[in-house]
Design an enzyme around this catalytic site. Structure first.
Site, mmCIF file in Angstrom:
data_model
loop_
_atom_site.group_PDB
_atom_site.id
_atom_site.type_symbol
_atom_site.label_atom_id
_atom_site.label_comp_id
_atom_site.label_asym_id
_atom_site.label_seq_id
_atom_site.Cartn_x
_atom_site.Cartn_y
_atom_site.Cartn_z
ATOM 1 C CG ASP A 53 42.815 34.332 38.469
ATOM 2 O OD1 ASP A 53 42.752 34.845 37.333
ATOM 3 O OD2 ASP A 53 41.829 34.147 39.197
ATOM 4 C CG HIS A 66 34.786 48.231 35.402
ATOM 5 N ND1 HIS A 66 35.327 46.971 35.294
ATOM 6 C CD2 HIS A 66 33.486 48.111 35.050
ATOM 7 C CE1 HIS A 66 34.411 46.123 34.893
ATOM 8 N NE2 HIS A 66 33.275 46.793 34.737
ATOM 9 C CG ASP A 96 40.987 38.184 37.370
ATOM 10 O OD1 ASP A 96 41.215 37.471 36.375
ATOM 11 O OD2 ASP A 96 40.157 37.886 38.241
#
Length: 172
Positions: A53, A66, A96
């Site tokens: 992660d 973004h 993510d």
């Protein structure tokens, strides 16, 4: 007819691929994981599953947009693929969160690989609006063998990743 068949194959491939990053998406990764586990059961093979992660991606997206977040994700995927073998599989589970299917790795070697991946991603730095930013990542490991099930392995690696993420928060 041949052109239609080629279009169908292209659509099927795109259904299993993350269009931004060019790696397996959740669907494609889970399909590969199920195939790998079936192979392991039949041939008594083994491996490891790493769930990783990305740390601090949301603040990067919020502060810089973004497009900046996409740049971070692309750099992370390049780093992940540089640290695995061609036979291994890298996939994006969503947002993510990434997963890696690593063949013929013991638990010790898989934990070492996860630590190497964390370290490599921690070293990445990005400059947005004149500010240098680091993302970082936390990784969890699950061993794969003849007794594995895909769903349970993903849950185990995901749980291990959250434990690791909490430890890294306290280390900082």
């Amino acid at each position: 007819m041949a052109r239609t068949h080629a279009q169908i194959e292209e659509l099927q491939a795109s259904a299993d691929t993350d269009y931004l990053l060019g790696i397996a998406n959740r669907r494609g990764f889970e399909r590969e994981l199920n195939r790998a586990i079936a192979y392991m059961k039949r041939y008594r093979a083994f491996g490891a599953l790493v769930v990783l992660d990305v740390d601090r991606l949301k603040p990067i997206n919020d502060a810089f947009g973004h497009a900046a977040g996409d740049q971070v994700l692309k750099a992370i995927v390049a780093e992940l693929t540089a640290h695995v073998r061609a036979s291994d599989v890298v996939g994006r589970l969503g947002g993510d969160e990434f997963a890696l299917l690593l063949w013929n790795l013991s638990e010790t070697d898989a934990r070492a690989k996860a630590a190497t991946l964390e370290e490599a991603i921690d070293k990445l730095s990005f400059v947005f609006d004149g500010r240098t930013i680091n993302a970082g990542a936390s990784a969890g490991v699950a061993v794969l063998d003849t007794h594995s099930e895909a769903g349970r392995a993903l849950e185990a690696a995901d749980s291990a990743m959250y434990v690791r993420k909490a430890l890294r928060r306290h280390e900082s």
